[in-house]
Scaffold this active site. Structure first.
Site, mmCIF file in Angstrom:
data_model
loop_
_atom_site.group_PDB
_atom_site.id
_atom_site.type_symbol
_atom_site.label_atom_id
_atom_site.label_comp_id
_atom_site.label_asym_id
_atom_site.label_seq_id
_atom_site.Cartn_x
_atom_site.Cartn_y
_atom_site.Cartn_z
ATOM 1 N N LYS A 13 4.249 -6.578 -10.491
ATOM 2 C CA LYS A 13 3.240 -7.622 -10.248
ATOM 3 C C LYS A 13 1.847 -7.142 -10.676
ATOM 4 O O LYS A 13 1.116 -7.856 -11.362
ATOM 5 C CB LYS A 13 3.262 -7.995 -8.757
ATOM 6 C CG LYS A 13 2.294 -9.100 -8.380
ATOM 7 C CD LYS A 13 2.762 -9.845 -7.149
ATOM 8 C CE LYS A 13 2.353 -9.178 -5.845
ATOM 9 N NZ LYS A 13 0.906 -9.247 -5.575
ATOM 10 N N SER A 14 1.476 -5.941 -10.261
ATOM 11 C CA SER A 14 0.138 -5.427 -10.599
ATOM 12 C C SER A 14 -0.063 -5.348 -12.103
ATOM 13 O O SER A 14 -1.109 -5.745 -12.624
ATOM 14 C CB SER A 14 -0.047 -4.020 -10.022
ATOM 15 O OG SER A 14 -0.191 -4.077 -8.641
ATOM 16 N N ARG A 18 -2.668 -7.583 -14.667
ATOM 17 C CA ARG A 18 -3.621 -6.871 -15.532
ATOM 18 C C ARG A 18 -3.384 -7.198 -16.994
ATOM 19 O O ARG A 18 -4.317 -7.421 -17.761
ATOM 20 C CB ARG A 18 -3.488 -5.360 -15.302
ATOM 21 C CG ARG A 18 -4.129 -4.914 -13.981
ATOM 22 C CD ARG A 18 -3.532 -3.589 -13.541
ATOM 23 N NE ARG A 18 -4.169 -3.028 -12.362
ATOM 24 C CZ ARG A 18 -4.002 -3.457 -11.113
ATOM 25 N NH1 ARG A 18 -3.219 -4.495 -10.876
ATOM 26 N NH2 ARG A 18 -4.619 -2.871 -10.110
ATOM 27 N N GLY A 84 -4.384 -12.539 -4.013
ATOM 28 C CA GLY A 84 -5.633 -11.773 -3.941
ATOM 29 C C GLY A 84 -5.935 -11.084 -5.256
ATOM 30 O O GLY A 84 -7.092 -10.983 -5.672
ATOM 31 N N SER A 156 -8.958 1.030 -3.345
ATOM 32 C CA SER A 156 -8.388 -0.262 -3.692
ATOM 33 C C SER A 156 -8.271 -0.426 -5.200
ATOM 34 O O SER A 156 -9.273 -0.388 -5.917
ATOM 35 C CB SER A 156 -9.251 -1.387 -3.111
ATOM 36 O OG SER A 156 -8.990 -2.599 -3.791
ATOM 37 N N ASP A 305 1.732 -1.257 -0.055
ATOM 38 C CA ASP A 305 2.568 -2.463 0.041
ATOM 39 C C ASP A 305 3.962 -2.162 0.600
ATOM 40 O O ASP A 305 4.757 -3.074 0.833
ATOM 41 C CB ASP A 305 2.692 -3.138 -1.332
ATOM 42 C CG ASP A 305 1.362 -3.739 -1.774
ATOM 43 O OD1 ASP A 305 0.483 -3.957 -0.912
ATOM 44 O OD2 ASP A 305 1.192 -3.971 -2.984
HETATM 45 C C1 S3P Z 1 -3.046 -4.405 -5.880
HETATM 46 C C2 S3P Z 1 -3.682 -3.526 -5.048
HETATM 47 C C3 S3P Z 1 -3.413 -3.455 -3.604
HETATM 48 C C4 S3P Z 1 -2.084 -4.115 -3.254
HETATM 49 C C5 S3P Z 1 -1.902 -5.442 -3.894
HETATM 50 C C6 S3P Z 1 -2.005 -5.331 -5.410
HETATM 51 C C7 S3P Z 1 -3.404 -4.394 -7.307
HETATM 52 O O1 S3P Z 1 -4.452 -4.125 -2.938
HETATM 53 O O2 S3P Z 1 -1.972 -4.244 -1.856
HETATM 54 O O3 S3P Z 1 -0.642 -5.965 -3.560
HETATM 55 O O4 S3P Z 1 -2.689 -5.002 -8.127
HETATM 56 O O5 S3P Z 1 -4.411 -3.762 -7.658
HETATM 57 P P1 S3P Z 1 -5.850 -3.394 -2.584
HETATM 58 O O6 S3P Z 1 -6.495 -3.067 -3.860
HETATM 59 O O7 S3P Z 1 -6.624 -4.409 -1.807
HETATM 60 O O8 S3P Z 1 -5.445 -2.202 -1.761
#
Ligand code: S3P
Length: 419
Positions: A13-14, A18, A84, A156, A305
């Protein structure tokens, strides 16, 4: 349950978020293979389309094509759903655009803090109008950006990435310092794209005047955070062996596997390889008698996570497990910290929140009870994995939330158990 066979988790997902956002910045056509097709990443594709970027549909197994470069002011508020990462990373790119955009999200996202991103972006030269304090909705108008040196109070990946994206889009130098290193997918992608980036411990520096991004041609590895739920179900099974194939094992994401090793879980990495600058392996998992452990605060960013799934495993381990410094869980898709403790207790496992620590007392009878997921995908999937324990009876308040990150989750959970 007896486990067997080989299963491929969905794309990371991350990295998918990106890759989509960077491709939207790069003039020309980018191609992404193995992208995650789930509600969160479809949100990123959706908001990019509203900004005038051409993005082909996200479907599992299909290559995504993106025509990036020019963006236009959207006619309406951009809705980031539950995601988020969409909202925060997009803010970084919008900080360099000379038009105003209003962002919002669902009720869960509208409770999550945004100033950790908007404050440093404001210092760089973006204008932000808040409508609800630290939370969405908000409006942002990009500007001419100046350089930034920022020490983030939280480790983060989202904060770090948003600021690096702003520097990249606005041609400004950005230095980000973190208390502990967060996931480094952005750094790996930017280095692969030949951006002037350097890393020194927990400090990342993007030099001013990065050249125009070339189009991306990328394959996304399997998501270790999604794989974790299948790994957990296999560890809790009675017999067999499960292979979870093609999993990204970037060390900034695999604190989970290091903790499992201490818990005496039988997980072996096989066929370690490199895919687009990310390490990838197959995980062979066998049912295991788990032992409790201590998880230190410095380990948390590398498994942030995976606390829900580690917590249910701790609930089946012998002894008391403590997760130290997990206060960040209060501002995830739900207040995960309270929800985890309450749900562990609801199924008969001893659990307490002590300050910012989570304490889980393992062992005992098969878990039985009703779990209130709070609409949080990772809470739902963790307790579904716990529900595969022999003689367990775990009822989830809903089964829709996994669509956020892993739409095929329940099907895959059935498959590994041969049902
Ligand atoms: C993420 C970073 C994490 C993670 C989120 C995805 C990302 O959040 O919990 O599921 O893709 O950079 P934080 O950056 O708020 O820790």
């Amino acid at each position: 349950m007896n486990v067997s066979g080989t299963i491929h988790p969905p794309g990371d997902k991350s990295i998918t978020h990106r890759a989509l956002l960077l491709a939207a910045l790069a003039p020309g056509e980018s191609t992404i293979r193995g992208a995650l097709s789930a509600a969160d990443t479809r949100r990123t594709a959706h908001v990019l389309r509203k900004l005038g970027v051409r993005v082909s549909p996200l479907r599992r197994g299909a290559t995504v094509r993106i025509r990036g470069g020019t963006w236009r002011a959207p006619a309406e508020t951009l809705h980031c759903g539950n995601s988020g990462t969409t909202a925060r990373l997009l803010l970084g790119l919008l900080a360099a655009r000379r038009f105003t955009v209003r962002l919002t999200g669902d009720a869960s996202l509208r409770r999550r803090p945004m100033r950790r991103i908007t404050e440093p972006l404001g210092r760089m030269g973006a204008t932000i109008w808040e409508e609800n304090g630290d939370h969405l909705p908000l409006r942002i108008r990009g500007g001419r950006l100046v350089s930034l040196e920022w020490t983030s109070p939280v480790a983060s990946g989202q904060v770090k990435t948003a600021l690096l994206f702003a520097g990249l889009a606005g041609g400004a130098r950005v230095v980000v310092r973190e208390p502990v290193r967060s996931r480094d997918h952005t750094e790996r992608l930017l280095l692969a794209l030949k951006c002037p980036l350097s890393i020194d411990g927990t400090t990342v520096v993007l030099e001013r005047g990065a050249r125009r991004l070339p189009p991306l041609a990328l394959t996304v590895p399997g998501d270790v955070s999604s794989a974790a739920f299948l790994v957990a179900a296999a560890l809790l099974a009675e017999a067999g062996e499960l292979t979870v194939a093609g999993v990204g094992v970037n060390p900034t994401r695999t604190g989970f596997l290091r903790v499992l090793e201490r818990m005496r879980a039988r997980v072996t990495r096989r066929g370690l390889r490199d895919e687009a600058g990310e390490p990838v392996a197959d995980l062979a998992v066998r049912p295991s008698a788990l032992q409790a452990t201590q998880v230190a605060a410095e380990e948390i960013p590398s498994l942030i996570d995976e606390v829900p799934v580690l917590a249910i495993l701790a609930g089946r381990a012998v002894g008391e497990t403590v997760f130290r410094g997990v206060g960040e869980l209060r501002v995830k898709e739900s207040d995960r910290l309270s929800l985890l403790a309450a749900n562990l207790r609801a199924v008969g496992i001893g659990a307490d929140v002590v300050g910012d620590d989570l304490v889980v007392r393992g062992g005992g009878a098969p878990p039985r009870g009703r779990v209130e997921t709070g609409g949080d995908h990772r809470v739902a999937m963790a307790f579904a994995a716990l529900g595969t324990v022999a003689d367990a009876r775990v009822a989830l308040s809903e089964r829709d939330s996994p669509a956020v990150s892993y739409p095929e989750f329940f099907r895959d959970l059935r498959r590994i158990g041969g049902r």
